[in-house]
Write a protein that holds these residues in place. Structure first.
Motif, PDB file in Angstrom:
ATOM      1  N   CYS A 103      -5.319  -5.366  -3.671  1.00 21.78           N
ATOM      2  CA  CYS A 103      -6.745  -6.019  -3.662  1.00 21.78           C
ATOM      3  C   CYS A 103      -7.078  -6.720  -4.765  1.00 21.78           C
ATOM      4  O   CYS A 103      -6.869  -6.566  -5.883  1.00 21.78           O
ATOM      5  CB  CYS A 103      -7.769  -5.076  -3.352  1.00 21.78           C
ATOM      6  SG  CYS A 103      -9.591  -5.463  -3.021  1.00 21.78           S
ATOM      7  N   TYR A 144     -14.445   2.981  -0.515  1.00 21.62           N
ATOM      8  CA  TYR A 144     -13.653   2.585  -1.655  1.00 21.62           C
ATOM      9  C   TYR A 144     -14.070   3.143  -2.908  1.00 21.62           C
ATOM     10  O   TYR A 144     -15.225   3.326  -3.350  1.00 21.62           O
ATOM     11  CB  TYR A 144     -13.821   0.744  -1.441  1.00 21.62           C
ATOM     12  CG  TYR A 144     -13.374   0.209  -0.282  1.00 21.62           C
ATOM     13  CD1 TYR A 144     -11.950  -0.046  -0.040  1.00 21.62           C
ATOM     14  CD2 TYR A 144     -14.386  -0.101   0.444  1.00 21.62           C
ATOM     15  CE1 TYR A 144     -11.515  -0.560   1.200  1.00 21.62           C
ATOM     16  CE2 TYR A 144     -14.084  -0.762   1.765  1.00 21.62           C
ATOM     17  CZ  TYR A 144     -12.680  -0.980   2.133  1.00 21.62           C
ATOM     18  OH  TYR A 144     -12.483  -1.864   3.189  1.00 21.62           O
ATOM     19  N   CYS A 156       0.581  -1.298  -0.031  1.00 26.05           N
ATOM     20  CA  CYS A 156      -0.129   0.058   0.039  1.00 26.05           C
ATOM     21  C   CYS A 156       0.949   1.241   0.032  1.00 26.05           C
ATOM     22  O   CYS A 156       1.999   1.193   0.237  1.00 26.05           O
ATOM     23  CB  CYS A 156      -0.981  -0.041   1.122  1.00 26.05           C
ATOM     24  SG  CYS A 156      -0.051  -0.151   2.597  1.00 26.05           S
ATOM     25  N   PRO A 196      -5.120  -4.629  -9.536  1.00 28.62           N
ATOM     26  CA  PRO A 196      -5.527  -5.165  -8.298  1.00 28.62           C
ATOM     27  C   PRO A 196      -5.280  -3.955  -7.263  1.00 28.62           C
ATOM     28  O   PRO A 196      -4.412  -4.659  -6.216  1.00 28.62           O
ATOM     29  CB  PRO A 196      -4.917  -6.515  -8.356  1.00 28.62           C
ATOM     30  CG  PRO A 196      -3.501  -6.304  -9.107  1.00 28.62           C
ATOM     31  CD  PRO A 196      -3.806  -5.186 -10.108  1.00 28.62           C
ATOM     32  N   LEU A 228     -16.203  -4.427  -3.004  1.00 26.37           N
ATOM     33  CA  LEU A 228     -15.872  -3.261  -2.027  1.00 26.37           C
ATOM     34  C   LEU A 228     -16.501  -2.084  -2.467  1.00 26.37           C
ATOM     35  O   LEU A 228     -17.030  -1.141  -1.651  1.00 26.37           O
ATOM     36  CB  LEU A 228     -14.335  -3.310  -1.682  1.00 26.37           C
ATOM     37  CG  LEU A 228     -13.861  -4.285  -0.876  1.00 26.37           C
ATOM     38  CD1 LEU A 228     -12.137  -4.354  -0.870  1.00 26.37           C
ATOM     39  CD2 LEU A 228     -14.435  -4.475   0.505  1.00 26.37           C
ATOM     40  N   ARG A 266      -5.251  -8.829   4.090  1.00 26.96           N
ATOM     41  CA  ARG A 266      -5.534  -9.152   2.652  1.00 26.96           C
ATOM     42  C   ARG A 266      -4.480  -9.012   1.696  1.00 26.96           C
ATOM     43  O   ARG A 266      -3.919  -9.874   0.829  1.00 26.96           O
ATOM     44  CB  ARG A 266      -6.966  -8.812   2.125  1.00 26.96           C
ATOM     45  CG  ARG A 266      -8.107  -8.891   3.084  1.00 26.96           C
ATOM     46  CD  ARG A 266      -8.679 -10.565   3.119  1.00 26.96           C
ATOM     47  NE  ARG A 266      -8.963 -10.819   1.548  1.00 26.96           N
ATOM     48  CZ  ARG A 266      -8.941 -12.181   1.059  1.00 26.96           C
ATOM     49  NH1 ARG A 266      -8.315 -13.156   1.748  1.00 26.96           N
ATOM     50  NH2 ARG A 266      -9.428 -12.282  -0.074  1.00 26.96           N
ATOM     51  N   ALA A 267      -4.053  -7.912   1.811  1.00 32.28           N
ATOM     52  CA  ALA A 267      -2.970  -7.439   0.718  1.00 32.28           C
ATOM     53  C   ALA A 267      -1.720  -8.232   1.213  1.00 32.28           C
ATOM     54  O   ALA A 267      -1.048  -8.714   0.109  1.00 32.28           O
ATOM     55  CB  ALA A 267      -2.737  -5.784   0.963  1.00 32.28           C
ATOM     56  N   GLU A 313     -12.495  -8.892  -5.426  1.00 30.70           N
ATOM     57  CA  GLU A 313     -12.895  -8.235  -4.179  1.00 30.70           C
ATOM     58  C   GLU A 313     -13.085  -6.829  -4.487  1.00 30.70           C
ATOM     59  O   GLU A 313     -14.147  -6.121  -3.836  1.00 30.70           O
ATOM     60  CB  GLU A 313     -12.018  -8.527  -3.110  1.00 30.70           C
ATOM     61  CG  GLU A 313     -12.110  -9.797  -2.523  1.00 30.70           C
ATOM     62  CD  GLU A 313     -10.881  -9.710  -1.261  1.00 30.70           C
ATOM     63  OE1 GLU A 313     -10.474  -8.894  -0.663  1.00 30.70           O
ATOM     64  OE2 GLU A 313     -10.595 -11.024  -1.008  1.00 30.70           O
ATOM     65  N   LYS A 314     -12.272  -6.234  -5.384  1.00 30.19           N
ATOM     66  CA  LYS A 314     -12.232  -4.507  -5.758  1.00 30.19           C
ATOM     67  C   LYS A 314     -13.853  -4.077  -6.015  1.00 30.19           C
ATOM     68  O   LYS A 314     -14.238  -3.210  -5.445  1.00 30.19           O
ATOM     69  CB  LYS A 314     -11.340  -4.452  -6.673  1.00 30.19           C
ATOM     70  CG  LYS A 314     -11.367  -2.970  -7.028  1.00 30.19           C
ATOM     71  CD  LYS A 314     -10.061  -2.742  -8.121  1.00 30.19           C
ATOM     72  CE  LYS A 314     -10.037  -1.466  -8.632  1.00 30.19           C
ATOM     73  NZ  LYS A 314      -8.855  -1.195  -9.551  1.00 30.19           N
ATOM     74  N   ARG A 338      -7.847  -5.113   5.484  1.00 33.30           N
ATOM     75  CA  ARG A 338      -7.539  -4.950   4.213  1.00 33.30           C
ATOM     76  C   ARG A 338      -5.916  -5.175   3.769  1.00 33.30           C
ATOM     77  O   ARG A 338      -5.617  -5.554   2.927  1.00 33.30           O
ATOM     78  CB  ARG A 338      -7.957  -3.427   3.625  1.00 33.30           C
ATOM     79  CG  ARG A 338      -9.173  -3.153   3.414  1.00 33.30           C
ATOM     80  CD  ARG A 338      -9.613  -3.908   2.023  1.00 33.30           C
ATOM     81  NE  ARG A 338     -10.695  -4.842   2.360  1.00 33.30           N
ATOM     82  CZ  ARG A 338     -10.761  -6.027   1.605  1.00 33.30           C
ATOM     83  NH1 ARG A 338      -9.764  -6.532   0.642  1.00 33.30           N
ATOM     84  NH2 ARG A 338     -11.830  -6.909   1.998  1.00 33.30           N
ATOM     85  N   VAL A 396      -7.083  -0.886  -4.940  1.00 36.98           N
ATOM     86  CA  VAL A 396      -8.323  -0.093  -4.705  1.00 36.98           C
ATOM     87  C   VAL A 396      -7.772   1.052  -3.834  1.00 36.98           C
ATOM     88  O   VAL A 396      -6.949   0.898  -3.169  1.00 36.98           O
ATOM     89  CB  VAL A 396      -9.437  -1.007  -3.756  1.00 36.98           C
ATOM     90  CG1 VAL A 396      -8.888  -1.230  -2.351  1.00 36.98           C
ATOM     91  CG2 VAL A 396     -10.842  -0.284  -3.834  1.00 36.98           C
TER      92      VAL A 396
END
Length: 117
Positions: A53, A69, A41, A79, A61, A99-100, A57-58, A96, A81
């Protein structure tokens, strides 16, 4: 780093606490977090962070929480967001980032973390 960026980066740092092998770096001239030199990030501006992301999922969200988002044309199909840093809770931001991290960390590191419990 300006105070506005520092505030956003402090939130990212706090949300990443507990994730293994997180390193601070820069990306496109702004502060970012990485795992083993892979992007997780970054602070895009004082109000926005960009976070890895999965594409599947993006869109979900963005549709479920458009107040948090979003994406711009630049990020379409990537990928990543965009997140309004002041709109996301600390718990959601940690989720988040986790997940990343799972998406970007080497499989051996993911397995070691899962084995540790």
């Amino acid at each position: 780093m300006g105070d506005d960026l520092a505030s956003a980066f402090d939130k990212l740092r706090a949300a990443a606490e507990g994730l293994p092998e997180i390193a601070e770096a820069t990306s496109y001239g702004t502060p970012c977090l990485q795992v083993r030199k892979k992007f997780l990030c970054r602070v895009k501006d004082a109000d926005t962070i960009a976070i890895m992301c999965p594409l599947e999922e993006k869109q979900m969200l963005i549709e479920a929480a458009a107040q948090i988002y979003f994406e711009t044309a630049h990020y379409h199909g990537w990928p990543v967001v965009l997140v309004r840093i002041d709109a996301i809770s600390a718990d959601e931001l940690h989720h988040r980032l986790e997940r990343a991290w799972l998406m970007q960390a080497p499989k051996s590191l993911v397995k070691a973390r899962q084995a540790a419990g």
